[in-house]
Design a protein around this motif. Structure first.
Motif, mmCIF file in Angstrom:
data_model
loop_
_atom_site.group_PDB
_atom_site.id
_atom_site.type_symbol
_atom_site.label_atom_id
_atom_site.label_comp_id
_atom_site.label_asym_id
_atom_site.label_seq_id
_atom_site.Cartn_x
_atom_site.Cartn_y
_atom_site.Cartn_z
ATOM 1 N N LEU A 50 0.855 -1.150 -0.036
ATOM 2 C CA LEU A 50 0.039 0.076 -0.173
ATOM 3 C C LEU A 50 0.868 1.404 -0.008
ATOM 4 O O LEU A 50 0.277 2.393 -0.058
ATOM 5 N N GLU A 51 2.220 0.917 -0.159
ATOM 6 C CA GLU A 51 3.163 2.315 0.128
ATOM 7 C C GLU A 51 2.719 3.308 1.321
ATOM 8 O O GLU A 51 2.823 4.394 1.217
ATOM 9 N N MET A 52 2.567 2.708 2.350
ATOM 10 C CA MET A 52 2.553 3.552 3.481
ATOM 11 C C MET A 52 3.690 4.147 3.948
ATOM 12 O O MET A 52 4.840 3.451 3.857
ATOM 13 N N ARG A 53 3.533 5.513 4.467
ATOM 14 C CA ARG A 53 4.664 6.119 5.091
ATOM 15 C C ARG A 53 5.065 5.481 6.293
ATOM 16 O O ARG A 53 6.375 5.328 6.316
ATOM 17 N N ASP A 54 4.259 5.106 7.191
ATOM 18 C CA ASP A 54 4.841 4.244 8.288
ATOM 19 C C ASP A 54 4.457 2.969 8.172
ATOM 20 O O ASP A 54 3.559 2.124 7.922
ATOM 21 N N THR A 55 5.745 2.167 8.211
ATOM 22 C CA THR A 55 5.961 0.791 7.853
ATOM 23 C C THR A 55 5.376 -0.001 8.936
ATOM 24 O O THR A 55 4.926 -1.072 8.608
ATOM 25 N N TYR A 56 5.242 0.605 10.282
ATOM 26 C CA TYR A 56 4.398 -0.165 11.313
ATOM 27 C C TYR A 56 3.184 0.276 11.431
ATOM 28 O O TYR A 56 2.512 -0.092 12.362
#
Length: 326
Positions: free
Chosen positions: A294-300
């Motif tokens: 999802l190419e999220m900025r926050d990996t966690y």
């Protein structure tokens, strides 16, 4: 009789097909090494059935696992070129099909339940239709192939005939996004068996007996459920934590000492372990891969969103086990 080894062979063939697609991908900067990873994994799935049947030595499979670990350690496999739909095409699909897009996904649990609840009881010529003890796994495998067939027929473009190669290309794209983490569940489950065989469960059992209040059922239930969650957080897989905590607490205390119902104890224990799955980056295929896809900025980000659900759910599992397993 439908045997589970047929499913393993089919999975192996899928990985081999992915290896062929990767080796033909000129856009992949490390296509040979990446293809070697997927190809070796495919061979391992097929050869593993020979080891299980004691018709082949185990050392080649062990060597293959070591090579896979080395390939992963040097950064393989890597992503290559993608053959998939564009963002605009996906929007058109969403407008055209609406909620029917979810039909292939819903086919999987429906078929799996059919196998696990109905076909498991069917006999042909006096023999069970499905190999004993593997009805759910066989059903899940068959369900995946049925879902692919349904997707090809239902979701194909009007101008193009359906082709299984499309599914292989999409499967390869997803596997390349996941990378080496695709084999993490198998590795961690094996680690759990190794821990159990090496006596880790017995050692944990001695420690718990030293600190656990004598005759306290509630304390034993809390220890088992919380221990399942914590070991899952450490190992990344509830299946890896299960043999350790079951050997230490589940079987000797909850079943033998307190006479708990084994299916209820172990089923709820696994659910407690899955609460740990929601909270750990070690469960990379559940928590880190979605963030990457999802190419999220926050990996966690997925973990942070799941913890508020995981903690209360763990408490609910403790209550359910204490109330209904004894």
């Amino acid at each position: 009789m439908i045997r589970v080894e047929w499913l393993f062979w089919a999975v192996g063939l899928v990985f081999l097909a992915v290896a062929v697609l990767v080796v033909r991908d000129r856009e992949n900067p490390r296509r040979l090494g990446s293809a070697a990873f997927w190809g070796l994994l495919g061979v391992a799935f097929g050869y593993g059935t020979l080891v299980e049947a004691h018709t082949g030595p185990a050392w080649p499979l062990g060597a293959a696992v070591i090579v896979l670990a080395v390939l992963a350690g040097v950064g393989l496999p890597v992503r290559g070129g993608e053959r998939t739909t564009t963002h605009e095409e996906r929007e058109r699909y969403a407008e055209r099909f609406g909620f029917r897009l979810f039909v292939p996904a819903l086919v999987i649990p429906a078929v799996a339940v059919l196998f696990g609840a109905v076909l498991v009881k069917v006999k042909v010529g006096g023999q069970p239709l499905l190999e004993t003890g593997f009805a759910t796994i066989i059903g899940l495998g068959v369900a995946a192939f049925v879902a692919v067939a349904v997707a090809l027929v239902l979701l194909r473009p009007r101008e193009d005939p359906p082709t299984p190669v499309t599914a292989l290309h999409e499967g390869r794209r997803l596997l390349e996004h996941i990378g080496w983490a695709a084999v993490l569940p198998q590795m961690l489950a094996t680690l759990g068996l190794l821990f159990a065989a090496s006596g880790v469960g017995k050692a944990v059992g001695r420690l718990t007996n030293a600190v656990l209040p004598k005759g306290s059922l509630l304390a034993a239930v809390v220890l088992y459920c919380v221990g399942m969650a914590l070991f899952t957080i450490i190992m990344g897989n509830a299946f890896a934590a299960f043999p350790v905590m079951t050997a230490a607490v589940g079987w000797p205390l909850l079943v033998q000492q307190f006479h708990g119902n084994p299916p209820t104890v172990f089923a709820v224990g696994m659910l407690a372990g899955f609460c740990g799955t929601l909270c750990t980056p070690m469960a990379a295929n559940f928590n880190l891969v979605p963030a990457a896809l999802l190419e999220m900025r926050d990996t966690y980000g997925p973990i942070k969103a799941q913890i508020p659900t995981a903690v209360p759910l763990l408490a609910v599992n403790i209550v359910i086990m204490y109330a209904f397993a004894f």
